[in-house]
Design a protein around this motif. Structure first.
Motif, PDB file in Angstrom:
ATOM      1  N   GLY A 124       0.809  -1.232   0.000  1.00  0.00           N
ATOM      2  CA  GLY A 124       0.000   0.000   0.000  1.00  0.00           C
ATOM      3  C   GLY A 124       0.833   1.269   0.000  1.00  0.00           C
ATOM      4  N   CYS A 125       2.180   1.096   0.026  1.00  0.00           N
ATOM      5  CA  CYS A 125       3.054   2.281   0.026  1.00  0.00           C
ATOM      6  C   CYS A 125       3.706   2.450  -1.335  1.00  0.00           C
ATOM      7  CB  CYS A 125       4.170   2.128   1.058  1.00  0.00           C
ATOM      8  SG  CYS A 125       3.577   2.060   2.739  1.00  0.00           S
ATOM      9  N   ASP A 126       4.132   3.668  -1.575  1.00  0.00           N
ATOM     10  CA  ASP A 126       4.897   3.978  -2.775  1.00  0.00           C
ATOM     11  C   ASP A 126       6.356   4.172  -2.336  1.00  0.00           C
ATOM     12  OD1 ASP A 126       5.457   4.610  -5.323  1.00  0.00           O
ATOM     13  OD2 ASP A 126       4.248   6.449  -5.405  1.00  0.00           O
ATOM     14  N   TYR A 127       7.288   4.196  -3.272  1.00  0.00           N
ATOM     15  CA  TYR A 127       8.682   4.417  -2.878  1.00  0.00           C
ATOM     16  C   TYR A 127       9.363   5.363  -3.871  1.00  0.00           C
ATOM     17  CZ  TYR A 127       9.716   1.103  -6.601  1.00  0.00           C
ATOM     18  OH  TYR A 127       9.798   0.491  -7.816  1.00  0.00           O
ATOM     19  N   VAL A 128      10.502   5.929  -3.400  1.00  0.00           N
ATOM     20  CA  VAL A 128      11.300   6.836  -4.242  1.00  0.00           C
ATOM     21  C   VAL A 128      12.734   6.369  -4.151  1.00  0.00           C
ATOM     22  CG1 VAL A 128      12.159   9.211  -4.403  1.00  0.00           C
ATOM     23  CG2 VAL A 128       9.770   8.816  -3.841  1.00  0.00           C
ATOM     24  N   LEU A 129      13.370   6.136  -5.303  1.00  0.00           N
ATOM     25  CA  LEU A 129      14.756   5.660  -5.274  1.00  0.00           C
ATOM     26  C   LEU A 129      15.682   6.769  -4.766  1.00  0.00           C
ATOM     27  CD1 LEU A 129      14.750   3.679  -8.630  1.00  0.00           C
ATOM     28  CD2 LEU A 129      14.667   2.750  -6.299  1.00  0.00           C
ATOM     29  N   ASN A 130      16.782   6.330  -4.154  1.00  0.00           N
ATOM     30  CA  ASN A 130      17.697   7.258  -3.476  1.00  0.00           C
ATOM     31  C   ASN A 130      18.750   7.766  -4.467  1.00  0.00           C
ATOM     32  OD1 ASN A 130      19.774   8.327  -1.883  1.00  0.00           O
ATOM     33  ND2 ASN A 130      19.292   6.958  -0.179  1.00  0.00           N
ATOM     34  N   PRO A 131      18.778   9.086  -4.762  1.00  0.00           N
ATOM     35  CA  PRO A 131      19.735   9.578  -5.756  1.00  0.00           C
ATOM     36  C   PRO A 131      21.173   9.619  -5.249  1.00  0.00           C
ATOM     37  CG  PRO A 131      18.456  11.418  -4.870  1.00  0.00           C
ATOM     38  CD  PRO A 131      17.919  10.168  -4.238  1.00  0.00           C
ATOM     39  N   VAL A 132      21.385   9.533  -3.933  1.00  0.00           N
ATOM     40  CA  VAL A 132      22.748   9.624  -3.400  1.00  0.00           C
ATOM     41  C   VAL A 132      23.141   8.453  -2.502  1.00  0.00           C
ATOM     42  CG1 VAL A 132      23.184  12.120  -3.525  1.00  0.00           C
ATOM     43  CG2 VAL A 132      21.776  11.242  -1.687  1.00  0.00           C
ATOM     44  N   GLU A 156      21.489  11.952   2.163  1.00  0.00           N
ATOM     45  CA  GLU A 156      20.497  11.057   1.558  1.00  0.00           C
ATOM     46  C   GLU A 156      19.084  11.521   1.893  1.00  0.00           C
ATOM     47  OE1 GLU A 156      21.159   6.875   2.064  1.00  0.00           O
ATOM     48  OE2 GLU A 156      23.324   7.116   2.142  1.00  0.00           O
ATOM     49  N   LEU A 157      18.906  11.964   3.134  1.00  0.00           N
ATOM     50  CA  LEU A 157      17.588  12.459   3.548  1.00  0.00           C
ATOM     51  C   LEU A 157      17.151  13.612   2.636  1.00  0.00           C
ATOM     52  CD1 LEU A 157      15.774  12.827   6.659  1.00  0.00           C
ATOM     53  CD2 LEU A 157      16.699  15.026   6.013  1.00  0.00           C
ATOM     54  N   LYS A 158      18.083  14.544   2.407  1.00  0.00           N
ATOM     55  CA  LYS A 158      17.750  15.709   1.571  1.00  0.00           C
ATOM     56  C   LYS A 158      17.466  15.291   0.135  1.00  0.00           C
ATOM     57  CE  LYS A 158      20.489  18.645   4.528  1.00  0.00           C
ATOM     58  NZ  LYS A 158      21.729  19.375   4.761  1.00  0.00           N
ATOM     59  N   GLY A 159      18.330  14.401  -0.382  1.00  0.00           N
ATOM     60  CA  GLY A 159      18.166  13.961  -1.765  1.00  0.00           C
ATOM     61  C   GLY A 159      16.827  13.256  -1.976  1.00  0.00           C
ATOM     62  N   VAL A 160      16.481  12.352  -1.065  1.00  0.00           N
ATOM     63  CA  VAL A 160      15.231  11.597  -1.206  1.00  0.00           C
ATOM     64  C   VAL A 160      14.029  12.519  -0.981  1.00  0.00           C
ATOM     65  CG1 VAL A 160      13.830   9.731  -0.230  1.00  0.00           C
ATOM     66  CG2 VAL A 160      16.281   9.394  -0.583  1.00  0.00           C
ATOM     67  N   PHE A 161      14.137  13.395   0.018  1.00  0.00           N
ATOM     68  CA  PHE A 161      13.018  14.295   0.307  1.00  0.00           C
ATOM     69  C   PHE A 161      12.692  15.150  -0.921  1.00  0.00           C
ATOM     70  CE2 PHE A 161      11.218  18.342   1.559  1.00  0.00           C
ATOM     71  CZ  PHE A 161      10.202  17.966   2.427  1.00  0.00           C
ATOM     72  N   LYS A 162      13.736  15.716  -1.543  1.00  0.00           N
ATOM     73  CA  LYS A 162      13.504  16.587  -2.703  1.00  0.00           C
ATOM     74  C   LYS A 162      12.806  15.811  -3.816  1.00  0.00           C
ATOM     75  CE  LYS A 162      17.138  19.856  -1.678  1.00  0.00           C
ATOM     76  NZ  LYS A 162      18.588  20.058  -1.780  1.00  0.00           N
ATOM     77  N   ARG A 163      13.180  14.542  -3.954  1.00  0.00           N
ATOM     78  CA  ARG A 163      12.564  13.716  -4.995  1.00  0.00           C
ATOM     79  C   ARG A 163      11.112  13.390  -4.698  1.00  0.00           C
ATOM     80  NH1 ARG A 163      15.906   8.817  -7.759  1.00  0.00           N
ATOM     81  NH2 ARG A 163      17.116  10.148  -9.138  1.00  0.00           N
ATOM     82  N   MET A 164      10.793  13.255  -3.406  1.00  0.00           N
ATOM     83  CA  MET A 164       9.423  12.811  -3.097  1.00  0.00           C
ATOM     84  C   MET A 164       8.476  13.968  -2.776  1.00  0.00           C
ATOM     85  SD  MET A 164       9.211  11.240   0.742  1.00  0.00           S
ATOM     86  CE  MET A 164       9.921   9.664   0.389  1.00  0.00           C
ATOM     87  N   ALA A 165       9.027  15.215  -2.710  1.00  0.00           N
ATOM     88  CA  ALA A 165       8.209  16.350  -2.256  1.00  0.00           C
ATOM     89  C   ALA A 165       6.937  16.509  -3.083  1.00  0.00           C
ATOM     90  CB  ALA A 165       9.039  17.619  -2.284  1.00  0.00           C
ATOM     91  N   LYS A 166       7.070  16.372  -4.399  1.00  0.00           N
ATOM     92  CA  LYS A 166       5.912  16.586  -5.264  1.00  0.00           C
ATOM     93  C   LYS A 166       4.779  15.621  -4.915  1.00  0.00           C
ATOM     94  CE  LYS A 166       5.665  18.192  -9.950  1.00  0.00           C
ATOM     95  NZ  LYS A 166       6.291  18.089 -11.243  1.00  0.00           N
ATOM     96  N   LYS A 167       5.155  14.356  -4.747  1.00  0.00           N
ATOM     97  CA  LYS A 167       4.148  13.338  -4.404  1.00  0.00           C
ATOM     98  C   LYS A 167       3.581  13.579  -3.021  1.00  0.00           C
ATOM     99  CE  LYS A 167       5.722   9.290  -6.919  1.00  0.00           C
ATOM    100  NZ  LYS A 167       6.462   8.044  -6.850  1.00  0.00           N
ATOM    101  N   LEU A 168       4.472  13.872  -2.089  1.00  0.00           N
ATOM    102  CA  LEU A 168       4.056  13.987  -0.693  1.00  0.00           C
ATOM    103  C   LEU A 168       3.119  15.174  -0.465  1.00  0.00           C
ATOM    104  CD1 LEU A 168       4.593  12.704   2.108  1.00  0.00           C
ATOM    105  CD2 LEU A 168       6.443  14.344   2.407  1.00  0.00           C
TER     106      LEU A 168
END
Ligand code: ATP
Ligand code: MG
Length: 421
Positions: A124-132, A156-168
Motif C-alpha cells: 500500500g506504500c509507494d517508494y522513491v529511489l535514493n539519488p545519493v 540522503e535524507l535531503k536527496g530523497v526528500f527533494k525527490r518525493m516532495a511533489k508526491k508527498l
C-alpha cells in the motif's frame, strides 16, 4: 493549519555523541509548505516501540516524517515497524534491488544479502529511489495522513526528500510560507532588536531574531500564495532594515561572512595575507574555510612574540617598546609588513589582549587592534573592545577582521558596536 510530526530514529541519537539535525532541516522544508511542526521525537532502534509511536502519530497528525533506519543492517527496522503499524505485509520490489545493485557496483561494492531487505516496502506504500545512496524513501497516503520514511544520513535524507516532495505534498490546499534570512554582523542582539522593532508588517508576515556570537539574523516569514505580494513585503522589510541597521547588514540566507569576503577577493582578483598575534591563525583558517580559497589566500604569519613581529613583519622595535604590541601603530605595521613579505594586495593584522590575564587599566582584557592595509593605498585600523572569555574575544577579533575587509570594498567608513576609538 496542517500539523506535522517528525520522528528521528536511531539509538545513537539518544547518546551524547550524535545529534538529530535532520529534523531541523525537515522543519524548515515543512514550513515552506505552510505545515506546522508540532511534535518531534527521538526514538531508539526498537521495532515494537517505533511501530506504536508511528500508529499514535498517524492518528493525531496530518504528516508524519521519519528519518533513519532504512539501511541494510539488522538494526535498521523502520520498514518492518511501519508495516506493523499499517498491519500490512512487506512486499519485495525487484526494481529497488536492481537499482541498489547497480549503484553499489558503480562504487565497486558487491551487494550483500542484506541489501535485498532494502527492496521491501510495506503493502500500500509507494517508494522513491535514493539519488545519493541505496535506501529508498517510502511514502504512504490515506485521506487522513501522509507519511514519509526517509534515510538517516543527512545528504540522503535531503536527496530523497527533494525527490518525493511533489508526491508527498500534492493537492495540498495550503498557503505556502516564504522565509528569508537577513544577516547582520558585529551588532549586539538587543541593539538589532530595538532598531527593528519599529518595522510594521501586514498580518500575514512576521519576523524573529536569532543570534549567535558576532552575528544576528532576522528571519522574515510571509504566508502568501501571491509572489508579487511576497516580493513587495520582502522589499519593504529590507529597505527598512537597511535604514535602521546600515552597513551592519551584510547578506542573506546561506551567505556567510567568509563566503562574502571570498567573493569580494576573487571578483577583484586580489590576494590576501594575514599577520595574527592573539588569534594565532584563526583568521587564516576562516579565510580558507571556503573552497577555492587558494585563489586569493597567500598565507600568514603567526607573530605571537615581539621578536617575530620585528624579524618577519618589520615592525619597529621602538614602536613595540614605546607603544606596546597591542597598539594602533604596531597593528598597522604588522598589516603592511605581511602584505610586503607575502607580496599580496591586502594585509590584515590582529593584535590584542585575549585574556583572562594580561590586561591593564589602559588596555583591559578584550582590547584588540585590527588593521587592514590595501588594496592600493587604502588603510584602516580600529581599536575594539570585546567582552567574554578568551575564545569569545579571539572569535570576535576574526569576525571583525573579516567584516573590516568587507567594508574596505564598500569604500565607506567602518562602524561597529565594538569599536572603541
Ligand atoms: P544507512 O544506510 O546509512 O544505515 P539509515 O537510513 O539506516 O542509513 P541510520 O542507520 O539510522 O540511517 O543512520 C545513518 C547515519 O546517518 C547515522 O550514523 C548518523 O550519522 C546519520 N543520522 C541518522 N539520523 C540522523 C539525524 N536525525 N540527524 C543527523 N544525522 C543522522
Ligand atoms: Mg542504518
Amino acid at each position: 493549519m496542517l500539523k506535522a510530526e517528525i520522528i528521528a530514529i536511531g539509538s545513537e541519537l539518544l547518546t551524547p555523541s550524535r545529534q538529530d539535525t535532520n529534523s531541523l532541516w525537515l522543519t524548515d522544508k515543512l514550513n515552506e509548505y505552510g505545515i506546522h511542526v508540532w511534535q518531534k521525537h527521538i526514538i531508539g532502534d526498537n521495532r515494537k516501540e517505533l511501530s506504536d509511536l508511528l500508529k499514535q502519530a498517524m492518528d493525531r497528525s496530518d504528516f508524519v516524517l521519519t528519518s533513519g533506519g532504512l539501511g541494510p543492517t539488522f538494526d535498521d527496522i523502520s520498514r518492518e515497524a511501519f508495516a506493523d503499524a499499517l498491519d500490512a505485509e512487506l512486499v519485495y520490489h525487484d526494481k529497488i534491488y536492481d537499482y541498489i545493485r547497480k549503484e553499489l557496483r558503480k562504487r565497486d561494492v558487491e551487494p550483500t544479502e542484506n541489501n535485498r531487505r532494502q527492496g521491501n516496502v510495506p503493502e500500500g506504500c509507494d517508494y522513491v529511489l535514493n539519488p545519493v545512496g541505496t535506501a529508498p524513501g517510502i511514502i504512504y497516503k490515506n485521506e487522513n495522513v501522509r507519511v514519509a520514511l526517509l534515510p538517516g544520513p543527512p545528504k540522503e535524507l535531503k536527496g530523497v526528500f527533494k525527490r518525493m516532495a511533489k508526491k508527498l505534498f500534492s493537492n495540498l490546499d495550503q498557503t505556502p510560507v516564504h522565509t528569508k534570512v537577513f544577516k547582520m554582523i558585529t551588532i549586539p542582539e538587543r541593539r538589532a532588536e530595538e532598531k527593528l522593532r519599529s518595522i510594521e508588517l501586514p498580518d500575514n508576515a512576521e519576523w524573529s531574531i536569532l543570534a549567535s556570537l558576532g552575528q544576528v539574523e532576522a528571519h522574515l516569514r510571509i504566508t502568501s500564495s501571491d509572489t508579487s505580494e511576497v516580493e513587495e513585503i520582502t522589499r519593504k522589510f529590507e529597505t527598512e532594515l537597511t535604514d535602521c541597521i546600515g552597513q551592519r547588514f551584510f547578506g542573506y540566507d546561506e551567505e556567510s561572512i567568509e563566503s562574502l569576503v571570498a567573493g569580494l577577493l576573487s571578483d577583484n582578483g586580489h590576494t590576501i595575507a594575514v599577520a595574527e598575534s592573539c588569534t594565532a591563525g584563526w583568521l587564516g583558517k576562516r579565510l580558507t574555510d571556503v573552497s577555492g580559497s587558494s585563489e586569493y589566500m597567500a598565507g600568514g604569519i603567526i607573530s605571537y612574540s615581539n621578536e617575530v613581529k620585528e624579524s618577519l613583519l618589520n615592525v619597529e622595535k621602538s614602536a613595540l617598546e614605546k607603544l606596546g604590541a597591542v597598539s594602533r601603530e604596531v597593528a598597522l605595521q604588522m598589516a603592511r609588513g605581511v602584505k610586503n613579505a607575502l607580496a599580496t594586495e591586502i594585509g590584515v593584522s590582529i593584535t590584542g589582549v585575549a585574556g583572562p590575564s594580561g590586561g591593564t587599566e589602559e588596555k583591559p582584557v578584550g582590547t584588540v587592534y585590527i588593521a587592514v592595509s590595501g588594496p592600493g593605498d587604502k588603510e584602516m585600523c580600529h581599536r575594539f573592545h570585546f567582552l567574554g572569555d578568551r575564545d569569545s574575544v579571539r572569535f570576535m577579533s576574526t569576525q571583525s577582521a573579516l567584516d573590516m575587509i568587507r567594508v574596505v570594498y564598500t569604500g565607506k567608513e567602518y562602524e561597529s558596536a565594538y569599536v572603541k576609538e
